[in-house]
Design an enzyme around this catalytic site. Structure first.
Site, PDB file in Angstrom:
ATOM      1  N   GLU A  57      28.352  26.555  22.315  1.00 31.87           N
ATOM      2  CA  GLU A  57      27.728  26.218  21.040  1.00 31.87           C
ATOM      3  C   GLU A  57      26.986  24.886  21.117  1.00 31.87           C
ATOM      4  O   GLU A  57      25.885  24.740  20.572  1.00 31.87           O
ATOM      5  CB  GLU A  57      28.792  26.134  19.933  1.00 31.87           C
ATOM      6  CG  GLU A  57      29.611  27.400  19.753  1.00 31.87           C
ATOM      7  CD  GLU A  57      30.914  27.369  20.526  1.00 31.87           C
ATOM      8  OE1 GLU A  57      31.955  27.675  19.925  1.00 31.87           O
ATOM      9  OE2 GLU A  57      30.893  27.031  21.732  1.00 31.87           O
ATOM     10  N   CYS A  80      35.892  26.452  18.391  1.00 27.98           N
ATOM     11  CA  CYS A  80      37.146  25.704  18.320  1.00 27.98           C
ATOM     12  C   CYS A  80      37.099  24.711  17.162  1.00 27.98           C
ATOM     13  O   CYS A  80      36.042  24.208  16.780  1.00 27.98           O
ATOM     14  CB  CYS A  80      37.424  24.980  19.634  1.00 27.98           C
ATOM     15  SG  CYS A  80      36.191  23.728  20.069  1.00 27.98           S
ATOM     16  N   THR A 201      49.659  44.464  54.814  1.00 30.35           N
ATOM     17  CA  THR A 201      48.205  44.594  54.807  1.00 30.35           C
ATOM     18  C   THR A 201      47.570  43.548  55.720  1.00 30.35           C
ATOM     19  O   THR A 201      46.618  43.833  56.451  1.00 30.35           O
ATOM     20  CB  THR A 201      47.667  44.440  53.370  1.00 30.35           C
ATOM     21  OG1 THR A 201      48.162  45.511  52.568  1.00 30.35           O
ATOM     22  CG2 THR A 201      46.151  44.453  53.340  1.00 30.35           C
TER      23      THR A 201
END
Length: 384
Positions: A57, A80, A201
């Protein structure tokens, strides 16, 4: 030349596109974009670029300057109304002379949670909530989950054969999925904060687990290794550059007291961060690990296997979404299945996932399913 006139929807769409430019850089903050316009003409725009820097903003208002007076602001998240690293955005909006604000979604943060919208209305600013709100929620799904639960949003990604195997009988899994599918995974890594795999893995595939798109930061690489058995020369232990969270360990290993002191010391000297998170069974407590990652400010985790880790996360209810790439290959009865940790005797007991979408990626079929997510519908409704 006359200015392009945009609709309210296209202006919010522009704000969403701007917000995505901050992907990977804003943690622990969300992605936010904003546009200032009058009568459909864009006067200024901006996005939140990095934690500690100006909110979207503020960037948009600065770009609009004096033209913001009497204009409309389109922002993807409720502004906010509290002091954090930066002053409240609601004050700047009111002082700029903005008369109306379109807000895509409310902020789940308890410090905000409707307070920003209420503060604007109390000071004479008209607020419209919910424009393209579902898209705003999806864009910030990880951050919303983290804000509401304290845990990161967990995406389980697996590649499997048509007969449901994730590896051959030898443990080899390179490559079940196609080059196109692997390129798609690379793009996914741009947008998650951490990539998680098991020690099997690492041993079998020796992956790098890096974002190699050339765009965005590197995810934190996280290995579950209860005994620190993985080779210190594995690719995942190669150094990376500075990460977006201000620190960049080579990777993080979750282990237990069963690991030898010398192995731990050798890895730490190599730059690996090690944390002991021991469960009752002597293995790594996966719920504890997810909690730990949340405490680090990590919003999203993509688990890329292996089979034991994937099944453990699902069985403990830690997976939010499941993405499966089905490759046109058959691995036979001796191939490794990924979900064999529990016996299911009746169809009524079988876990059923919600299919969100499916599409082809190269020769593979990709399925995306919803497993377990908190209700976020209230973020599109007015606060009580």
């Amino acid at each position: 030349m006359s200015a392009t006139i945009h609709s309210d929807t296209s202006l919010m769409d522009r704000a969403l596109a701007l917000a995505r430019r901050g992907s990977g850089f804003t943690a622990p903050n969300p992605l936010v974009g904003a546009v200032v316009a009058r009568d459909g003409e864009i006067l200024g725009s901006g996005w939140h670029r990095k934690a500690g820097e100006a909110h979207a903003e503020i960037e948009a208002l600065r770009a609009a300057g004096e033209k913001a007076k009497g204009a409309t602001l389109y922002v993807t998240l409720e502004p906010c109304n509290h002091f954090g690293r930066t002053p409240p955005c609601t004050n700047a909006i009111v002082e700029s002379g903005i008369t109306k604000v379109f807000v895509a979604m409310r902020d789940p943060n308890p410090k905000v949670k409707g307070g920003g919208i209420a503060a604007l209305r109390e000071r004479g600013v008209e607020v419209d909530l919910g424009l393209l709100g579902e898209r705003a929620i999806e864009m910030n799904r990880g951050w919303i989950h983290w804000a509401m639960t304290g845990r990161p949003f967990v995406l389980l990604k697996l590649a499997a054969s048509l007969d449901g195997k994730v590896a051959a009988s030898s443990g080899e899994s390179k490559w079940i999925s196609s080059l196109a599918a692997r390129a798609h995974v690379q793009r996914l890594r741009r947008h998650v904060h951490a990539v998680l795999v098991g020690s099997g893995t690492v041993a079998n595939d020796n992956p790098r687990l890096t974002n190699r798109t050339g765009k965005g930061p590197q995810p934190l690489r996280v290995i579950v290794d209860s005994t620190l058995r993985t080779d210190i020369n594995a690719n995942v232990y190669r150094p990376l550059g500075l990460g977006e969270r201000g620190r960049s360990p080579i990777c993080l290993i979750a282990t237990t007291s069963r690991a030898s002191y010398q192995r731990r010391r050798d890895l730490e000297l190599a730059g690996v961060e090690i944390v002991s998170i021991e469960g009752d069974d002597g293995e790594v407590d996966l719920a504890g690990l997810v909690d730990h990652l949340g405490q680090l400010g990590i919003h999203s985790v993509m688990c890329e296997g292996g089979a034991r880790l994937a099944a453990g996360l699902l069985q403990k209810g830690l997976v939010n979404r499941f993405m499966l790439y089905q490759g046109p290959v058959l691995l036979g009865t001796r191939g490794l299945s990924w979900f064999n940790g529990s016996e299911i005797e009746a169809m009524r007991d079988a876990p059923r996932l919600e299919l969100m979408r499916s599409r082809t990626v190269g020769p593979d079929n990709m399925l995306l399913c919803r497993v377990k997510e908190p209700d976020v519908g209230m973020l599109l409704r007015e606060a009580d």
